[in-house]
Design a protein around this motif. Sequence first.
Motif, mmCIF file in Angstrom:
data_model
loop_
_atom_site.group_PDB
_atom_site.id
_atom_site.type_symbol
_atom_site.label_atom_id
_atom_site.label_comp_id
_atom_site.label_asym_id
_atom_site.label_seq_id
_atom_site.Cartn_x
_atom_site.Cartn_y
_atom_site.Cartn_z
ATOM 1 N N PRO A 1 -51.790 22.252 57.054
ATOM 2 C CA PRO A 1 -52.191 22.907 55.804
ATOM 3 C C PRO A 1 -53.562 23.585 55.923
ATOM 4 C CG PRO A 1 -51.324 20.741 55.335
ATOM 5 C CD PRO A 1 -51.361 20.863 56.820
ATOM 6 N N THR A 2 -54.495 22.924 56.589
ATOM 7 C CA THR A 2 -55.825 23.522 56.723
ATOM 8 C C THR A 2 -55.737 24.849 57.467
ATOM 9 O OG1 THR A 2 -56.527 21.252 57.039
ATOM 10 C CG2 THR A 2 -58.201 22.955 57.289
ATOM 11 N N LEU A 3 -54.957 24.859 58.566
ATOM 12 C CA LEU A 3 -54.822 26.083 59.342
ATOM 13 C C LEU A 3 -54.155 27.167 58.514
ATOM 14 C CD1 LEU A 3 -55.750 26.379 62.238
ATOM 15 C CD2 LEU A 3 -53.373 26.330 62.957
ATOM 16 N N LEU A 4 -53.150 26.757 57.725
ATOM 17 C CA LEU A 4 -52.448 27.704 56.872
ATOM 18 C C LEU A 4 -53.429 28.390 55.935
ATOM 19 C CD1 LEU A 4 -49.754 28.842 55.765
ATOM 20 C CD2 LEU A 4 -49.742 26.948 54.162
ATOM 21 N N VAL A 5 -54.271 27.577 55.328
ATOM 22 C CA VAL A 5 -55.203 28.140 54.356
ATOM 23 C C VAL A 5 -56.187 29.092 55.028
ATOM 24 C CG1 VAL A 5 -57.246 27.489 53.021
ATOM 25 C CG2 VAL A 5 -55.059 26.424 52.545
ATOM 26 N N PHE A 6 -56.660 28.712 56.192
ATOM 27 C CA PHE A 6 -57.722 29.529 56.779
ATOM 28 C C PHE A 6 -57.216 30.711 57.587
ATOM 29 C CE2 PHE A 6 -61.571 27.724 55.369
ATOM 30 C CZ PHE A 6 -61.313 26.393 55.099
ATOM 31 N N THR A 7 -55.901 30.803 57.764
ATOM 32 C CA THR A 7 -55.410 31.967 58.495
ATOM 33 C C THR A 7 -54.648 32.942 57.612
ATOM 34 O OG1 THR A 7 -53.516 30.629 59.144
ATOM 35 C CG2 THR A 7 -55.259 30.933 60.773
ATOM 36 N N THR A 8 -54.544 32.635 56.334
ATOM 37 C CA THR A 8 -53.924 33.606 55.439
ATOM 38 C C THR A 8 -55.000 34.240 54.578
ATOM 39 O OG1 THR A 8 -53.475 31.751 53.972
ATOM 40 C CG2 THR A 8 -51.617 32.628 55.216
ATOM 41 N N ILE A 9 -54.746 35.488 54.168
ATOM 42 C CA ILE A 9 -55.716 36.174 53.320
ATOM 43 C C ILE A 9 -55.924 35.393 52.035
ATOM 44 C CG2 ILE A 9 -56.169 38.250 51.969
ATOM 45 C CD1 ILE A 9 -54.654 39.832 53.993
ATOM 46 N N ALA A 10 -54.800 34.970 51.454
ATOM 47 C CA ALA A 10 -54.890 34.265 50.178
ATOM 48 C C ALA A 10 -55.713 32.997 50.322
ATOM 49 C CB ALA A 10 -53.485 33.939 49.668
ATOM 50 N N GLY A 11 -55.439 32.264 51.380
ATOM 51 C CA GLY A 11 -56.143 31.005 51.553
ATOM 52 C C GLY A 11 -57.633 31.202 51.767
ATOM 53 N N LEU A 12 -57.969 32.113 52.667
ATOM 54 C CA LEU A 12 -59.374 32.330 52.997
ATOM 55 C C LEU A 12 -60.153 32.837 51.790
ATOM 56 C CD1 LEU A 12 -61.033 31.930 55.466
ATOM 57 C CD2 LEU A 12 -60.681 34.319 56.074
ATOM 58 N N THR A 13 -59.600 33.887 51.148
ATOM 59 C CA THR A 13 -60.305 34.411 49.965
ATOM 60 C C THR A 13 -60.391 33.331 48.901
ATOM 61 O OG1 THR A 13 -58.207 35.344 49.212
ATOM 62 C CG2 THR A 13 -59.768 36.864 50.234
ATOM 63 N N GLY A 14 -59.344 32.537 48.772
ATOM 64 C CA GLY A 14 -59.357 31.480 47.764
ATOM 65 C C GLY A 14 -60.499 30.510 47.966
ATOM 66 N N VAL A 15 -60.665 30.051 49.209
ATOM 67 C CA VAL A 15 -61.741 29.092 49.477
ATOM 68 C C VAL A 15 -63.098 29.737 49.217
ATOM 69 C CG1 VAL A 15 -62.867 27.755 51.259
ATOM 70 C CG2 VAL A 15 -60.393 27.764 51.129
ATOM 71 N N VAL A 16 -63.264 30.969 49.700
ATOM 72 C CA VAL A 16 -64.564 31.627 49.541
ATOM 73 C C VAL A 16 -64.910 31.818 48.072
ATOM 74 C CG1 VAL A 16 -65.751 33.810 49.890
ATOM 75 C CG2 VAL A 16 -64.553 32.760 51.779
ATOM 76 N N ILE A 17 -63.935 32.309 47.280
ATOM 77 C CA ILE A 17 -64.304 32.571 45.892
ATOM 78 C C ILE A 17 -64.463 31.284 45.095
ATOM 79 C CG2 ILE A 17 -63.294 34.860 45.948
ATOM 80 C CD1 ILE A 17 -61.013 33.996 44.352
ATOM 81 N N THR A 18 -63.725 30.246 45.461
ATOM 82 C CA THR A 18 -63.934 28.972 44.756
ATOM 83 C C THR A 18 -65.328 28.442 45.043
ATOM 84 O OG1 THR A 18 -61.599 28.514 45.078
ATOM 85 C CG2 THR A 18 -62.942 26.715 44.291
ATOM 86 N N LEU A 19 -65.751 28.576 46.276
ATOM 87 C CA LEU A 19 -67.105 28.145 46.631
ATOM 88 C C LEU A 19 -68.149 28.944 45.852
ATOM 89 C CD1 LEU A 19 -67.942 26.038 48.617
ATOM 90 C CD2 LEU A 19 -68.423 27.822 50.265
ATOM 91 N N ALA A 20 -67.937 30.264 45.800
ATOM 92 C CA ALA A 20 -68.866 31.106 45.042
ATOM 93 C C ALA A 20 -68.899 30.661 43.582
ATOM 94 C CB ALA A 20 -68.445 32.574 45.138
ATOM 95 N N LEU A 21 -67.726 30.379 43.031
ATOM 96 C CA LEU A 21 -67.660 29.944 41.639
ATOM 97 C C LEU A 21 -68.433 28.650 41.429
ATOM 98 C CD1 LEU A 21 -66.306 30.534 38.876
ATOM 99 C CD2 LEU A 21 -64.506 28.976 39.559
ATOM 100 N N ILE A 22 -68.250 27.688 42.344
ATOM 101 C CA ILE A 22 -68.941 26.403 42.194
ATOM 102 C C ILE A 22 -70.454 26.592 42.244
ATOM 103 C CG2 ILE A 22 -69.338 24.150 43.276
ATOM 104 C CD1 ILE A 22 -66.430 24.261 44.196
ATOM 105 N N LEU A 23 -70.917 27.419 43.189
ATOM 106 C CA LEU A 23 -72.365 27.638 43.279
ATOM 107 C C LEU A 23 -72.877 28.325 42.019
ATOM 108 C CD1 LEU A 23 -72.791 28.654 47.000
ATOM 109 C CD2 LEU A 23 -73.785 26.699 45.854
ATOM 110 N N MET A 24 -72.097 29.262 41.502
ATOM 111 C CA MET A 24 -72.519 29.947 40.279
ATOM 112 C C MET A 24 -72.637 28.968 39.132
ATOM 113 S SD MET A 24 -70.938 33.678 39.762
ATOM 114 C CE MET A 24 -69.298 33.532 40.407
#
Lengths: 186, 564
Positions: free
Chosen positions: B165-188
């Motif tokens: 699952p981790t690899l799936l998330v980090f190798t798909t556009i949806a997964g990668l963008t998802g993690v990045v924007i969630t992180l941005a949201l949390i920091l905001m």
Amino acid sequence: MGKIEWAMWANEQALAAGLIYVTGGIVGVAGQFRGWQFAAFGIAAGVFVCLLEYPRSKRGKGTSVERTGQYCFTVCVKAFGPLTRNYYVRAFLHAALCVPGGFMLATVLGCVCLGIASLIYLSAAIHGEHWEPILPRTEPPKRVGDSIKEPPQNPPPRPPPELRRKKADKLETAAYDNPMSVTVNE
Amino acid sequence: MSNWIINHGLSAFILVVWMGINIFLFVYYYLFYDQGPQFEYTRELLGSALPWARAPAAVLNFNCMLILLPVCRNLLSLLRGSFICCGRTMRKQLDKNLTFHKLVAYMIALMTAVHTVAHLLNAEWYTNSFQGLYGPLASKLSMLDDSVELNTTYLNPVRSNSTTPTLLVFTTIAGLTGVVITLALILMITSSMEVIRRSYFEVFWYTHHLFIIFFAGLVFHGAGRIVRSQQVTDPPHNNSFCEDQPESWGNLTGCPIPQFAGGFPQTWRWVIGPMIIYLCERLLRFIRYMQPVSYRKIVIRPSKVLELQLVKPGFKMAVGQYVFLNCPAISQLEWHPFTMTSAPEEDFFSVHIRSVGDWTENLIKMVENLPEGGQGPKMAVDGPFGTASEDVFDYEVSMLVGAGIGVTPFASILKSIWYKFKDSDPKLRTKRIYFYWLCRETYAFEWFADLLQVLEREMEERGMRDFLTYKLYLTGWDQSHVNHAMVHFDKDTDIITGLKQKTSYGRPNWDKEFEQVKQENPSSVVGTFLCGPQALAKDLEKKCVKYSDVDPRKTKFYFNKENF
């Protein structure tokens, strides 16, 4: 608005990270994901981080705002003395706790958030900040003027009883009995 | 109850509508993915985690569209101006823009949480499906490869046994963008907590610019088209018949290999409009930044208060508005709001700046070191932006309450009254003004006392003593004040301010004040304007509701609060 105390932001970030860690861990364990042991660790670590981060530190400058009911947590955290006071220790602790979270998808977000909190704490430590408990202030009882302890020894001066009697013809206009005249020209 | 409706009715209505739309979107898209036949095979792999992920996604689209709009200051000012036809109540809603922004942000955070958890389940179950843990149908569906020769399209994004699952998330556009924007949201979110915002605005402001990453990631989040639906094949694939015999797909006439295709990304359709609007807003702020601003006069007032009188070509203001000032010499990126203290009738605009933090302190120091009559440091001005005070002249009777530094917008209002009076402006609907000035100490407000003195004189000269009733409350009095007052009690003017109106000590008794206003104005609509602390706002709001009469012929109090 003064110089930033990084620890304040690190504290918010760490608390949020703890909650995310716990949530990810619960999902991992409840869904019986592969690597659920990491999720179980995530729950434990997340709860620990939340308990540690819940009590806010006293600010260096300005008024500190407590979180609701944080006093008991303050006492517990204070009991660990230099371990919780020093932010270098906290930075390393958070860094260590976040690592196992990286091995499983459900806890990855918690891992990264906690890692960021660790970095902010490192920055706080480098700037020389430390954790200070917010304790309720014991106000010294208000000092009333000393003279209040000394009641007067003598009664106030009064004219003799004949003059104190109300004059019958001035009864309606008299609002009260004046022992002494109050106008200047008499 | 009816008083509550008058004061809060429209806000409550807007909230109900907003919540209603959220609920509708959630339920509609939940059912769409839960019952839509084109997702039957997807649901075979994912169960109900699919609709649980897609429903919050729809709500997220809606709210991400909304979140940029309340922070477009210039757009809101424009709307405010054009709503003059639609009455006060509509315009008051625009004052609550920040509250709405925060509410929408909370909804985004909540929905992100639900969406993320559902996708965690999805990732895990996709992986399990591929590894054959869910039975023959799931395995067959997962084995469908994206191959032109075999004429198959894939359903399961997991394509190999080594995908975790981790690899799936980090190798798909949806997964990668998802993690990045969630992180941005949390920091905001963590940097916008009240504690951080009130103490270190810079941290909040700079971190909040992560929204750029958020929106960029959001737009590309669906680009991988990872949510796949079943397409109609020729001959059609009968799901209910074929699902029991996945081995014979392709060999039976009624069961050709099912085809799948990804959904076209939708999010950009929702957010592109507001993104452009916000871009225009920032562009407008930049253009205003480039306009030249010159100093007409610089005055250092007592108690470290700096008065700046500025001139900017094409600048038009209304009473009680505020501007954002930026001084590149002090800080390139910081914009600080200041209420204007001059009236629109004057040919310049002025601000009174108190030394409260780094920026203001630096500015005052810089100005103090200027040569006599020299121009001040280069200043950029954005604005003016409207606040509730613009409505003061619409009410027949106005109660103005200024607490501490909050007295500043009322300087502008009172000066404007003075000018309108001198010119006998027919636009002035106001018949009476009650002004309450609360401050702990008069330190830093001597300039305001001077203004009141001038107005006092003017009113007396014109015999209009009734027009302006002002009461001053010194809430930080102590024994020395009492002694001083006792000694000078028979003086004509007040010992603290030098005004004819004596200063009262302590806080005002609002019940008494409202009673007095109600008595003296039995059939008017009274607008109450406050610039001050939240606790006082709650108090006054309650009093407005308490003393308002539902009967339209009797006195009605409306409460307006200024906020930054």
